[in-house]
Design a protein around this motif. Structure first.
Motif, PDB file in Angstrom:
ATOM      1  N   ARG A 266       0.832  -1.201   0.000  1.00  0.00           N
ATOM      2  CA  ARG A 266       0.000   0.000   0.000  1.00  0.00           C
ATOM      3  C   ARG A 266       0.870   1.256   0.000  1.00  0.00           C
ATOM      4  N   ARG A 267       1.959   1.212   0.737  1.00  0.00           N
ATOM      5  CA  ARG A 267       2.871   2.358   0.769  1.00  0.00           C
ATOM      6  C   ARG A 267       3.434   2.638  -0.621  1.00  0.00           C
ATOM      7  N   VAL A 268       3.832   1.578  -1.315  1.00  0.00           N
ATOM      8  CA  VAL A 268       4.352   1.721  -2.682  1.00  0.00           C
ATOM      9  C   VAL A 268       3.274   2.290  -3.605  1.00  0.00           C
ATOM     10  N   ASP A 269       2.020   1.933  -3.327  1.00  0.00           N
ATOM     11  CA  ASP A 269       0.888   2.400  -4.137  1.00  0.00           C
ATOM     12  C   ASP A 269       0.469   3.823  -3.771  1.00  0.00           C
ATOM     13  N   GLY A 270       1.139   4.422  -2.794  1.00  0.00           N
ATOM     14  CA  GLY A 270       0.823   5.786  -2.405  1.00  0.00           C
ATOM     15  C   GLY A 270      -0.310   5.903  -1.413  1.00  0.00           C
ATOM     16  N   ILE A 271      -0.710   4.781  -0.810  1.00  0.00           N
ATOM     17  CA  ILE A 271      -1.794   4.794   0.174  1.00  0.00           C
ATOM     18  C   ILE A 271      -1.197   5.045   1.560  1.00  0.00           C
ATOM     19  N   LYS A 272      -1.655   6.062   2.226  1.00  0.00           N
ATOM     20  CA  LYS A 272      -1.136   6.417   3.544  1.00  0.00           C
ATOM     21  C   LYS A 272      -1.610   5.402   4.569  1.00  0.00           C
ATOM     22  N   TRP A 273      -0.661   4.880   5.361  1.00  0.00           N
ATOM     23  CA  TRP A 273      -0.989   3.878   6.367  1.00  0.00           C
ATOM     24  C   TRP A 273      -1.411   4.560   7.665  1.00  0.00           C
ATOM     25  N   LYS A 274      -2.553   4.122   8.218  1.00  0.00           N
ATOM     26  CA  LYS A 274      -3.108   4.785   9.390  1.00  0.00           C
ATOM     27  C   LYS A 274      -2.725   4.110  10.707  1.00  0.00           C
ATOM     28  N   GLY A 275      -2.360   2.840  10.669  1.00  0.00           N
ATOM     29  CA  GLY A 275      -2.044   2.122  11.896  1.00  0.00           C
ATOM     30  C   GLY A 275      -0.570   2.155  12.218  1.00  0.00           C
ATOM     31  N   GLU A 276      -0.116   1.161  12.994  1.00  0.00           N
ATOM     32  CA  GLU A 276       1.293   1.062  13.350  1.00  0.00           C
ATOM     33  C   GLU A 276       2.133   0.840  12.102  1.00  0.00           C
ATOM     34  N   GLU A 277       3.188   1.593  11.968  1.00  0.00           N
ATOM     35  CA  GLU A 277       4.058   1.431  10.807  1.00  0.00           C
ATOM     36  C   GLU A 277       5.086   0.339  11.076  1.00  0.00           C
TER      37      GLU A 277
END
Length: 488
Positions: A266-277
């Motif tokens: 998801r990160r590669v797809d540009g989707i911001k992660w909302k939970g624990e990284e």
């Protein structure tokens, strides 16, 4: 098939890799395509072997000698037509399948087998490049409605086949985009996601509806599905992860592979992660599990900037050659080294993790292992025992558990009243793929357990035939071994 003396004249050749130091800087595919002249030579290596055992090795029953011959004769459009007759998504399998067909290749008895997988990928790419893969909606609709739960390879194959039969197909996916593990489990350096997206465009143009962000069993109930659709096909995969129930398993810094990999995709797809990284940058990483998922964790950790990556496998180290008890044309449990393994990981075999170690704040600092040995007695299951005096403590800031899956999630099965088998997979007969509930079918990993992408597509195609037969009384959709080209 191919050139009569081709296997004597040409050596096996596969796509080379870009240098490690270059490829680990990016989340992109890193193979270097062969020239068409070289692919022609690879197709020429396919022997006129009389009985093509590659057919038995391929769960899809791909007509391998036929498309190899077409490539040798530079009839690429014909090759694409032959390939798509048995495989809905050769651009996926040509990148991700471990190629059991090559292990069954007759040439492989005493030489390097034909490069079937790479030829398959290049046929698909040539077809997309030249516009030969086009939407082909059915000429008429039956009025029957089918819900397919899950948009992985089994779900997509089921949906396309049923749509070709004229049914109105809706695919439900709980994630943001379709693709299942193809999108959120497979790293982009193995398959970039535009490869999925271009195929989805075709499927949508053919009339398939995708409803994403809908968790069946939570956002929509089983009763609602049965009321709206004439048939339901469960293709939701085997997603219950195997755990490691030892001391310290709940420490901070221990993660399931399928929490780590989807987040990075998801990160590669540009989707911001909302939970624990979860990020391996600057960490000493240990990956527990020696399969494909473990390999994917290795490659991703290295790209994130891990300080070190070690890989533990409880099984014994395989041999490069076939084991004596796994003769050709069977799939051999030999040592396999992935591209990720070659990027800087160190592998350890016959090793078992006994406990995890932490600091006073509950943060992972390491783990303790022991060496193990396997003993085999004829007619009995292999026995595992610890080797005394081999305990060792390892430094680790982050551990990924890549231990496979134990079965299907039960929510929708419980609501539908569908039975599970002893392995907690959805129970459906291989004779018609129907569960104990009339009109409810299952295919792919959710039926057979964790398996290969090529099996998922095969299951989806087989299930679609029986769903069509259930709805219409008969079906013209091909089954494995029919040797038919697509019927629309």
């Amino acid at each position: 098939m191919g050139k009569i003396t081709g296997f004597l004249e040409y050596e096996r050749k596969i796509e080379p890799y870009k240098p490690v130091e270059e490829r680990v800087k990016k989340y992109e595919e890193f193979t270097i395509p062969l020239e068409k002249s070289e692919l022609k030579n690879q197709g020429a290596r396919c022997m006129d072997c009389g009985i093509p055992f590659c057919h038995s090795g391929c769960p899809l029953g791909n007509l391998i000698p036929d498309f190899n011959d077409a490539v040798y004769r530079e009839r690429w459009e014909e090759a694409a037509h032959i390939l798509h007759g048995t495989n809905n998504f050769p651009e996926f399998t040509g990148r991700l399948c471990p190629a059991p067909c090559e292990e069954a290749c007759v040439l492989g008895i005493n030489e390097d087998p034909v490069t079937i997988e790479n030829i398959e990928k290049n046929i698909a790419e040539e077809a997309f490049k030249n516009g030969w893969i086009k939407a082909n909606p059915p000429h008429k609709r039956t009025g029957k409605k089918v819900a397919v739960i899950g948009s992985g390879p089994a779900g997509l194959a089921t949906a396309q086949q049923l749509n070709r039969a004229g049914h109105l197909v809706t695919v439900y996916e709980r994630d943001e985009k379709p693709g299942g593990l193809l999108r959120y489990g497979i790293p982009d350096f193995k398959m970039e996601k535009h490869v999925i997206d271009r195929r989805l465009v075709i499927l949508e143009e053919e009339g398939i509806t995708f409803k994403c962000g809908v968790h069946v069993g939570v956002d929509i109930t089983a009763d609602a599905l049965k009321e709206e659709y004439d048939a339901v096909v469960l293709c939701s995969g085997a997603t219950v992860r195997r755990t490691l129930p030892i001391e310290g398993a709940d420490l901070k810094g221990i993660y399931q592979a399928m929490d780590f990999l989807p987040q990075n995709n998801r990160r590669v797809d540009g989707i911001k992660w909302k939970g624990e990284e979860i990020n391996a940058n600057g960490k000493d990483v240990i990956v527990i599990g020696g399969g494909d998922t473990g390999s994917d964790c290795i490659g991703t950790s290295i790209r994130q900037g891990a300080t070190s990556v070690n890989n533990f496998e409880i099984m014994s180290k395989g041999t490069p050659e076939r084991p004596e008890n796994q003769p050709w044309p069977y799939w051999p449990m030999r040592l396999r080294t992935s591209s990720s393994h070659k990027e800087g990981a160190e592998r350890f075999f016959s090793i078992s993790t006994k406990k995890f170690v932490s600091d006073k704040d509950g943060n992972l600092t390491g783990l303790v292992t022991s060496e193990v040995e396997w003993t085999h007695k004829p007619g009995e299951r292999p026995n595992l025992s610890e080797v005394p005096g081999t305990e060792k403590e390892w430094k680790a800031d982050m551990v990924f558990l890549a231990l496979g899956f134990t079965g299907s999630e039960a929510t929708i099965a419980e609501q539908l009243g569908v039975k599970l088998d002893p392995r907690t997979n959805i129970q459906a007969s291989v004779d018609d793929y129907m569960t104990n509930v009339p009109g409810v079918f299952a295919a792919g990993d959710t039926r057979r357990g964790q398996s290969l992408i090529v099996w998922a597509i095969s299951e989806g195609r087989q299930a679609a035939h029986y769903v069509d037969k259930y709805l219409m009384g008969k079906s013209d959709l091909p089954l494995k071994g029919d040797g038919d080209l697509p019927r629309v």
